[in-house]
Design an enzyme around this catalytic site. Structure first.
Site: not given
Ligand code: XIL
Length: 578
Positions: A161, A207, A243, A271, A273
């Site tokens: 990020e 990422n 996400h 990632e 979801d």
């Molecule tokens: C999140 C985890 O899932 C949580 O358990 C933690 O509290 C915070 O981070 N982007 C990312 C991940 O790159 O590392 C994050 O993961 C979600 C958003």
């Protein structure tokens, strides 16, 4: 866009030369696990996991068993983040990450390490450093961790990020710009170089989130990465976090991915979801399945997309409820590990594999004799045969030797008529984006005629035709008597006695159709945003011919609809010839 191809057609007088359908081969068998399906597709299916939960002593048997059976890749969700893995300067805590790596080795899984440099989850001591001391600490961090797992972690999210929403480097406290403020953009190239030196075999990723469609951020990242590559920085892949919400229209992801793979990089969904506003209901889960499906499809459509990783796999353990109050149910399994519609969708799509790179059927119409046009593609040929009074005849226009002559009603061509019985079924996969093109030469500008259609059980999955002097393209919302037709009508008039090239592009992510006539978009024609998506159909493909009773039972006497078709026992549908 997935592609399948269909050959020829005509309208009442003489007709078409080559017809092309772009889509995907119809689905074959669905595999029994995500992992088996992903193996066939040549892609990895992964999830973020927790080292503590994978510890047999944690008593999370269902968690461990599911992860071992269904995944071919695992990502460290939190264990390798800075504040957990190097809580004190130079003092490392490996146990939880080790457990993830050991689990992966025991289950023959790929490991994705997450993440070496991020503005979040930093221990306090890092925030107190600046200048050379900070740079040295970063080098030590990257070198120690990547070196510790040398040869055991397949890919690292080296930088996570780094950009703000405008596509610029994060700077300023309001943007969480710690790294950019302290070390400027140089920290990015440095981190990649140090990681590469520590493990030359590991794939090194940048990422990012919010880059899943064309946007200022996606373009900013593209420019940043192109510049890194120009300078010889060892960066190998781009991770698309993905996400999303259940209402997201995930369209354009494959296109953005292709921009990056054109630079020589690989890409991955890292990632995934799809959160829904609570409480959950069936309609939300269905929309969620669509979004999971679109993401999976995008990765499969891009040859260098190597994996689809979800951010957790059960709603029992997902970061969503704590991060987004009133939202949840974001993963593939519910709290009791029961698969949700999204799981079935991902499984089905992975089982289907990657779409063919080119058309999956093509009818050249160059047979010397006979009534059957052979499919020139090899994988699962769908031959096209004349139907009833249709004629596969000579047609003088070079380079095409022949055309099907039909009348758009009861004479034309159809699949399932291969005398050798080699194939029988649909030509196009209709639950994804596809393109249909045809050369036509209509005899009448006003006739009501079908140009191409493919059947579902009750309805045609699409119908391309001409009616009242206009071209139309129709998709019913569902394959049921109550499905509502969504129709595009051309502004351009049907041109009788002229060869016209017709192309319809159906974009399933947007539920959106566009019509092209002789290569030019019929710009005034209706298209529909946020309508219903198309649905899978396995029925016969017909050209220049409306479905007839001889092909399948006619409209129901009781359903009160005019275009529905009765379900027929599977064994009686499209019988093969001996
Ligand atoms: C999140 C985890 O899932 C949580 O358990 C933690 O509290 C915070 O981070 N982007 C990312 C991940 O790159 O590392 C994050 O993961 C979600 C958003």
């Amino acid at each position: 866009m997935r592609i399948k191809r269909f050959g020829a057609v005509a309208s009442t007088a003489v007709l078409g030369a080559l017809m092309v359908v772009m889509g995907n081969a119809p689905a074959s068998g669905t595999q029994s696990t995500l992992r088996a399906a992903a193996d066939t597709a040549g892609v990895k299916i992964g999830s973020a996991v927790s080292g503590k939960r994978l510890d047999p002593a944690a008593g999370e048997d269902a968690y461990r068993q599911w992860a071992g059976a269904e995944l071919s890749s695992v990502t460290t969700e939190n264990d390798a983040k800075w504040k957990y893995i190097e809580p004190g300067q130079g003092s490392f805590y490996w146990d939880d990450t080790d457990r993830v790596v050991e689990f992966a080795e025991a289950n023959d899984q790929e490991v994705r390490g997450h993440t070496l440099v991020w503005h979040s989850d930093l221990p306090d001591w890092v925030g107190q450093l600046s200048g050379t001391a900070l740079r040295d600490a970063l080098q030590h961090h990257v070198t120690s961790i990547v070196g510790h797992y040398r040869g055991r972690v397949d890919a690292w999210d080296v930088v996570n990020e780094p950009l703000n929403d405008n596509g610029g480097l994060r700077t300023g406290a309001g943007q969480n710009g710690f790294w950019g403020d302290q070390l400027s953009a140089s920290y990015i190239a440095d981190a990649f170089s140090w990681a590469h030196a520590a493990d030359p075999q590991a794939k090194l990723y940048l990422n990012e989130y919010g880059i899943e469609a064309d946007s200022a951020k996606a373009r900013g990242l593209y420019n940043l990465v192109r510049d890194l590559l120009d300078r010889g920085v060892p960066i190998h892949g781009i991770g698309f976090q993905t996400h999303k919400l259940e209402t997201t229209r995930l369209s354009g992801l494959a296109d953005v991915m292709r921009r990056f793979t054109a630079l020589g990089l690989e890409v991955a969904i890292t990632e995934l979801d799809v959160r829904v506003p609570l409480p959950v209901d069936a309609a939300k889960l269905e929309r969620q399945a669509n979004v999971y499906g679109w993401a999976t499809e995008a990765c499969l459509a891009v040859p260098r997309c190597v994996s689809v990783t979800t951010w957790g796999f059960t709603d029992e353990h997902s970061w969503i409820p704590s991060q987004y109050p009133k939202w949840g149910a974001a993963t593939l399994l519910d709290e009791r590990y029961a698969p949700k519609p999204a799981y079935q969708r991902v499984l089905q799509l992975l089982s289907l594999g990657r779409p063919a790179a080119g058309p999956v059927a093509a009818w050249r119409l160059d047979e010397a004799s006979g009534d059957v046009a052979a499919d020139a593609t090899s994988s699962s040929p769908q031959h096209l045969a004349k139907a009833d009074a249709g004629v596969l005849g000579n047609e003088s226009r070079a380079p095409y030797l022949k055309a099907f002559k039909g009348n758009g009603v009861n004479a034309g061509a159809k699949t399932c008529e291969d005398p050798a019985g080699r194939s029988c079924g649909s030509a196009i996969r209709t639950d994804v984006s596809y393109t249909i093109t045809a050369w036509i030469n209509p005899a009448s500008s006003t006739a009501d005629q079908v140009i191409a259609t493919q059947r579902g059980v009750y309805r045609q999955a699409f119908t391309l035709g001409q009616r009242s002097g206009r071209y139309y393209f129709t998709i019913p919302t569902t394959d049921s008597p109550s499905g509502i037709d969504q129709t595009l009508v051309s502004t351009a008039a049907v041109a009788a006695g002229q060869w016209t090239h017709l192309a319809v592009v159906w974009n399933n992510g947007w539920s959106h159709a566009q019509l092209f006539l002789n290569g030019v978009r019929d710009s005034g024609s209706a298209l529909w945003n946020n309508g219903a998506d198309s649905w899978a159909s396995t029925g016969q493909f017909l050209s220049e011919r409306a479905p007839r009773d001889a092909d399948s039972p006619g409209p129901s006497a009781t359903c009160g609809c005019t275009s529905g078709w009765h379900r027929m026992p599977r064994s009686r549908r499209w019988p093969r010839r001996p």
